[in-house]
Scaffold this motif. Structure first.
Motif, PDB file in Angstrom:
ATOM      1  N   ALA A  89       3.717   8.191  14.690  1.00 24.51           N
ATOM      2  CA  ALA A  89       4.506   7.151  14.533  1.00 24.51           C
ATOM      3  C   ALA A  89       5.657   7.514  13.725  1.00 24.51           C
ATOM      4  CB  ALA A  89       3.744   6.197  13.963  1.00 24.51           C
ATOM      5  N   ARG A 122       3.657   3.097   3.943  1.00 19.62           N
ATOM      6  CA  ARG A 122       2.977   2.792   5.279  1.00 19.62           C
ATOM      7  C   ARG A 122       3.150   1.266   5.610  1.00 19.62           C
ATOM      8  NH1 ARG A 122       0.457   1.830   8.728  1.00 19.62           N
ATOM      9  NH2 ARG A 122      -1.239   2.537  10.020  1.00 19.62           N
ATOM     10  N   ASP A 123       3.730   0.332   4.831  1.00 17.45           N
ATOM     11  CA  ASP A 123       4.240  -0.802   5.265  1.00 17.45           C
ATOM     12  C   ASP A 123       5.656  -0.910   5.818  1.00 17.45           C
ATOM     13  OD1 ASP A 123       1.713  -2.344   5.038  1.00 17.45           O
ATOM     14  OD2 ASP A 123       2.103  -2.109   2.717  1.00 17.45           O
ATOM     15  N   TRP A 124       6.434   0.161   6.073  1.00 14.28           N
ATOM     16  CA  TRP A 124       7.604   0.110   6.456  1.00 14.28           C
ATOM     17  C   TRP A 124       7.585  -0.100   8.051  1.00 14.28           C
ATOM     18  CZ3 TRP A 124      10.155   4.955   3.950  1.00 14.28           C
ATOM     19  CH2 TRP A 124      10.505   4.768   2.716  1.00 14.28           C
ATOM     20  N   SER A 125       8.778  -0.762   8.554  1.00 12.94           N
ATOM     21  CA  SER A 125       9.045  -0.912   9.946  1.00 12.94           C
ATOM     22  C   SER A 125       8.934   0.127  10.704  1.00 12.94           C
ATOM     23  CB  SER A 125      10.223  -1.681  10.264  1.00 12.94           C
ATOM     24  OG  SER A 125      10.249  -2.754   9.314  1.00 12.94           O
ATOM     25  N   LEU A 126       8.357   0.179  12.088  1.00 16.65           N
ATOM     26  CA  LEU A 126       8.099   1.285  12.893  1.00 16.65           C
ATOM     27  C   LEU A 126       9.255   1.362  13.721  1.00 16.65           C
ATOM     28  CD1 LEU A 126       5.889   2.788  14.904  1.00 16.65           C
ATOM     29  CD2 LEU A 126       5.998   0.925  16.211  1.00 16.65           C
ATOM     30  N   VAL A 127       9.728   2.676  13.916  1.00 22.42           N
ATOM     31  CA  VAL A 127      10.774   3.316  14.602  1.00 22.42           C
ATOM     32  C   VAL A 127      10.398   3.295  16.084  1.00 22.42           C
ATOM     33  CG1 VAL A 127      12.532   4.841  15.065  1.00 22.42           C
ATOM     34  CG2 VAL A 127      11.974   4.001  12.646  1.00 22.42           C
ATOM     35  N   LEU A 129       8.200   5.647  10.933  1.00 21.33           N
ATOM     36  CA  LEU A 129       8.373   4.639  10.339  1.00 21.33           C
ATOM     37  C   LEU A 129       9.689   4.649   9.437  1.00 21.33           C
ATOM     38  CD1 LEU A 129       5.024   3.924   8.483  1.00 21.33           C
ATOM     39  CD2 LEU A 129       5.602   3.104  10.790  1.00 21.33           C
ATOM     40  N   ALA A 154       0.863  -1.239   0.042  1.00 16.09           N
ATOM     41  CA  ALA A 154      -0.006   0.037  -0.083  1.00 16.09           C
ATOM     42  C   ALA A 154       0.933   1.150   0.054  1.00 16.09           C
ATOM     43  CB  ALA A 154      -1.002   0.092   1.350  1.00 16.09           C
TER      44      ALA A 154
END
Lengths: 173, 173
Positions: free
Chosen positions: B64, B45-50, B66, B25
Motif C-alpha cells: 500500500a 500510517r494515517d496518511w491517505s492511500l495512493v 500512502l 499513530a
C-alpha cells in the motif's frame, strides 16, 4: 408518535456521523442504498487504511479497506464489537498486471489496481441495524447504489464472521 | 560559511516538513536512513492511500502506498514533478492466503496482507537530493533503517520511471 420521534433521533444521529467525517476529497453522493439507507460519506477517500486484499477467481479484484476515526481507534485498541459510529469503506479495483512496471523489473511480477469496480460501506448503528448485526450495508458504483437484490446478499455473507463482529478485514500495521 | 548556513536552512526545512506531518499513530523513529538521512515521519500510517500493488515472484508481497497532503494534492491535480515536501510511504506485507475467508467463500480465492515486511519512503527535496532526481530514499524494518548497500539500489531502479518523476505508483480513485 414515540416511535417516529425515536426514528428521527436515530436518523439525525447517523446523519451527524456522516456529516462529521467530511474533510478533503471524496464526493458526498445524495442517493442512499436500498434497505439500509446508507450514503457515501464525504471525505472517505482520505480515511486511514485498515488493510488490503485480493480476491481471485470470478471477482479478480484488488481491495483497500479504509476506516473513519472511530473504526481505526477500535481496530488499534483491539476493541470488539465496533462502537456505533464506526464506518468502514471497501474500495475495489480491477486486478491488472502492470506492463510498465514489469518492463523495469525485467519479469512479469507486478500487479496493480486498475479501473474502479465499486465501493462498499459498513455503518455501525446497533439500534437502527439490529436485524443485521448492528451494521448497515451499502454498495455503490460511480456514486450510484446497487439494487435491493444486491443489498440482500450483504449480511448473509458477513454473518459468517460473527466472531469478529461481522467484519472480515484485520488491521495490518 | 554561506554553505553551512544554507545547509542548516535546508535541514530545518526538511525537519519542518517531517514535524508538521504528525497527527495520530505512526511512531517517529529517531534513526535516519544512510546516504539520504530520511527518517520515518510521525503519523504516516494515517496518511491517505495512493494505491495498492502486489509484487509476485521472489518478493511476493502486498503493498500500500500512502502519501502526505502535498503528495495527494499533486496526484489529484496530475501535477508532475512532485513539489518539494512530498513524502510517499510504501508499506509491504507478506502476501498470504486467508484460510478464514476462503472457508466462508467456499473456495480458495482470498489473499490478504500478512506480517509486515518493511516500510520504504521517498522524500522530495529537489536541492538536497539533486543527485537522485530530487528524491531521498529510506527503507526501514521494525523502525530500523536498512544498510547503505540497500539504499544504493533505490535510485538505479526508480531512475527508469523518470517520465513519472521517478515514482512507480499511479493514484487510483
Amino acid at each position: 408518535m414515540k416511535q417516529i420521534a425515536f426514528l428521527m433521533v436515530a436518523v439525525a444521529t447517523v446523519a451527524g456521523v456522516v456529516a462529521s467525517t467530511a474533510p478533503a476529497a471524496g464526493h458526498a453522493d445524495e442517493e442512499a442504498a436500498p434497505i439500509f439507507g446508507v450514503k457515501i460519506p464525504s471525505g472517505y477517500r482520505d480515511w486511514s487504511l485498515v488493510s488490503v486484499a485480493h480476491e481471485a477467481g470470478n471477482l479478480n479484484d484488488f481491495r483497500a479497506i479504509l476506516g473513519n476515526d472511530v473504526a481505526i481507534k477500535a481496530y488499534r485498541e483491539g476493541k470488539l464489537p465496533f462502537p456505533d459510529g464506526t464506518i468502514l469503506v471497501r474500495l475495489a479495483w480491477s486486478y491488472v498486471p502492470s506492463e510498465e512496471n514489469n518492463k523495469v523489473f525485467g519479469r512479469d511480477q507486478s500487479f496493480v489496481a486498475g479501473p474502479p469496480i465499486n465501493v462498499q460501506l459498513m455503518v455501525k448503528d446497533s439500534r437502527k441495524y439490529s436485524a443485521t448485526g448492528g451494521w448497515g450495508f451499502g454498495q455503490f458504483k460511480d456514486g450510484k447504489p446497487a439494487d435491493e437484490a444486491v443489498h440482500k446478499t450483504c449480511f448473509p455473507c458477513h454473518e459468517h464472521v460473527i466472531a469478529r463482529d461481522f467484519v472480515f478485514t484485520h488491521y495490518t500495521p
